[in-house]
Design a protein around this motif. Structure first.
Motif, short mmCIF file in Angstrom:
data_model
loop_
_atom_site.label_atom_id
_atom_site.label_comp_id
_atom_site.label_asym_id
_atom_site.label_seq_id
_atom_site.Cartn_x
_atom_site.Cartn_y
_atom_site.Cartn_z
N ASP A 1 -7.94 3.29 -9.26
CA ASP A 1 -6.61 3.86 -9.37
C ASP A 1 -5.64 3.12 -8.45
O ASP A 1 -4.53 2.75 -8.84
CB ASP A 1 -6.67 5.35 -9.02
CG ASP A 1 -5.34 6.05 -9.13
OD1 ASP A 1 -4.61 5.79 -10.12
OD2 ASP A 1 -5.01 6.85 -8.24
N LEU A 2 -6.06 2.88 -7.20
CA LEU A 2 -5.20 2.16 -6.25
C LEU A 2 -4.99 0.72 -6.70
O LEU A 2 -3.86 0.20 -6.63
CB LEU A 2 -5.83 2.18 -4.85
CG LEU A 2 -5.08 1.37 -3.79
CD1 LEU A 2 -3.69 1.93 -3.55
CD2 LEU A 2 -5.89 1.32 -2.49
N ASP A 3 -6.05 0.06 -7.16
CA ASP A 3 -5.92 -1.33 -7.62
C ASP A 3 -4.82 -1.46 -8.66
O ASP A 3 -3.97 -2.37 -8.59
CB ASP A 3 -7.23 -1.82 -8.24
CG ASP A 3 -8.35 -1.98 -7.23
OD1 ASP A 3 -8.07 -1.97 -6.02
OD2 ASP A 3 -9.51 -2.13 -7.66
N LEU A 4 -4.83 -0.58 -9.64
CA LEU A 4 -3.86 -0.67 -10.74
C LEU A 4 -2.44 -0.49 -10.22
O LEU A 4 -1.52 -1.21 -10.63
CB LEU A 4 -4.17 0.39 -11.80
CG LEU A 4 -5.50 0.23 -12.54
CD1 LEU A 4 -5.70 1.38 -13.54
CD2 LEU A 4 -5.57 -1.11 -13.27
N TYR B 1 0.85 -1.20 0.00
CA TYR B 1 0.00 0.00 0.00
C TYR B 1 0.88 1.25 0.00
O TYR B 1 0.64 2.20 -0.76
CB TYR B 1 -0.91 -0.02 1.23
CG TYR B 1 -1.85 1.16 1.32
CD1 TYR B 1 -3.03 1.20 0.59
CD2 TYR B 1 -1.55 2.25 2.15
CE1 TYR B 1 -3.89 2.27 0.68
CE2 TYR B 1 -2.40 3.33 2.25
CZ TYR B 1 -3.58 3.34 1.51
OH TYR B 1 -4.43 4.41 1.59
N GLU B 2 1.90 1.25 0.83
CA GLU B 2 2.77 2.42 0.91
C GLU B 2 3.60 2.58 -0.35
O GLU B 2 3.80 3.71 -0.84
CB GLU B 2 3.65 2.31 2.16
CG GLU B 2 2.85 2.41 3.46
CD GLU B 2 3.67 2.16 4.69
OE1 GLU B 2 4.83 1.70 4.57
OE2 GLU B 2 3.16 2.43 5.81
N ARG B 3 4.09 1.47 -0.91
CA ARG B 3 4.86 1.55 -2.16
C ARG B 3 4.03 2.07 -3.31
O ARG B 3 4.53 2.75 -4.21
CB ARG B 3 5.45 0.18 -2.51
CG ARG B 3 6.70 -0.19 -1.75
CD ARG B 3 7.06 -1.65 -1.97
NE ARG B 3 7.14 -1.99 -3.38
CZ ARG B 3 7.09 -3.23 -3.85
NH1 ARG B 3 6.90 -4.24 -3.02
NH2 ARG B 3 7.19 -3.45 -5.14
N SER B 4 2.74 1.74 -3.30
CA SER B 4 1.87 2.16 -4.39
C SER B 4 1.52 3.64 -4.32
O SER B 4 1.06 4.23 -5.30
CB SER B 4 0.57 1.34 -4.37
OG SER B 4 -0.27 1.75 -3.30
#
Length: 333
Positions: free
Chosen positions: A192-195, A170-173
């Motif tokens: 957007d987060l999923d991708l 999560y943090e890397r994304s």
């Protein structure tokens, strides 16, 4: 409870006092001891704050942003106060099965290379009546993130509340609520987060219904005449920003991104007729062509202008019905 819990269930909320009690109970009733529940109370005005202030549970923490935040930023604010190795976001109008945290955390424990796990969901209406099931065909699986990107690019993503995310991924994304071309996504922050998450690791789908996802309307929610124009505009921005970045990093995704762009533009073209006669119609038509401009798409848009929106809408409804029926048949087989 350990100082650093394994699982954090994050519940960002704003003015959903009629549902948050069930959501909160479902989070606290998990058959997993190693967890915390973090609620971000986004300056509610409907009695939610008073309800939360009466809650007493050592696993529960209430946080409040300095000022009212847009939805995605409130989710991110809630996550920033969570301490768990795994994050799950629960919208305050939804609910979890008691086994959700235990079963999905076990999947992440056993598969260190997985960025997130997700499960099936029961779709319910405003009264809690089950109206359908959202699940994948073929049962449980583990796939590479880049393999799953081909499907997620087509907006065939998972229900956000069914996800349990590895914190480091999560943090890397970059998390939720990243500004794109000067603005935040309001309709598509989860996609957007999923991708971006799919570029950080593999994915597990766990084929059990462990979430109730609610579809409902309320006076404080925007209707479709306001949400649909935003949705169409954000689709275009998504392909120009997040998807473009993914393709630059992984050029093999280029044909899949192009196919997805064409498909999403056609879907928006079929649906934009709902806005005919509204002040957002012409702008939304231009935003459809911004996503992808082609002769078939212009023909659909011309049909709307010729008063054939009902026919076009019927085609779209038929496509959706066929898709659902095929999915049901495949799942049962």
């Amino acid at each position: 409870m350990q100082a650093t819990p394994k699982v954090s269930i994050c519940i960002p909320t704003y003015n959903q006092v009629q549902h948050i009690g069930k959501a909160l109970s479902s989070a606290l009733d998990q058959d997993c001891d190693d967890l915390e529940v973090v609620v971000s109370e986004n300056h509610c005005t409907d009695g939610t704050r008073e309800l939360l202030d009466r809650m007493r549970d050592p696993r529960l923490r209430i946080v409040r942003p300095p000022e009212h935040l847009p939805v995605a930023q409130n989710f991110n604010f809630c996550a920033s106060h969570a301490r768990g190795r795994y994050l799950a976001f629960l919208s305050s109008d939804n609910a979890l099965d008691p086994a959700f945290a235990r079963k999905l955390a076990a999947q992440l424990d056993a598969n260190p290379g997985v960025a997130f796990a997700h499960c099936a969901a029961a779709l319910v209406d405003g009264d809690g009546k089950v109206t359908g099931i959202e699940r994948r065909v073929g049962g449980s699986y583990r796939r590479s993130g880049r393999q799953e990107l081909r499907r997620f690019l087509l907006n065939s993503r998972c229900v956000f509340d069914t996800m349990m995310i590895r914190r480091e991924c999560y943090e890397r994304s970059g998390g939720l609520g990243i500004p794109r071309q000067g603005g935040y996504f309001r309709e598509l922050p989860d996609w957007d987060l999923d991708l971006r998450l799919l570029m950080t690791g593999d994915v597990i789908y766990f084929d059990e219904v462990l979430v109730q996802f609610r579809f409902w309307s309320a006076p404080n929610r925007d209707d479709n005449s306001r949400r649909l124009p935003r949705y169409i505009e954000e689709i275009g921005r998504m392909f120009e920003t997040t998807v473009a970045e993914l393709v630059e990093e992984a050029p093999e995704l280029t044909p899949h991104a192009r196919r997805a762009r064409k498909a999403m533009a056609m879907n928006c073209a079929l649906g934009v007729g709902q806005l005919k006669g509204s002040p957002h119609y012409e702008e939304s038509v231009e935003n459809v062509k911004r996503i992808y401009d082609s002769i078939p798409i212009r023909l659909v848009l011309l049909a709307h202008n010729c008063g054939m929106s009902t026919v076009v809408s019927g085609v779209r409804t038929l496509k959706q019905w066929v898709r659902l029926r095929v999915k049901e048949i495949l799942y049962q087989s």
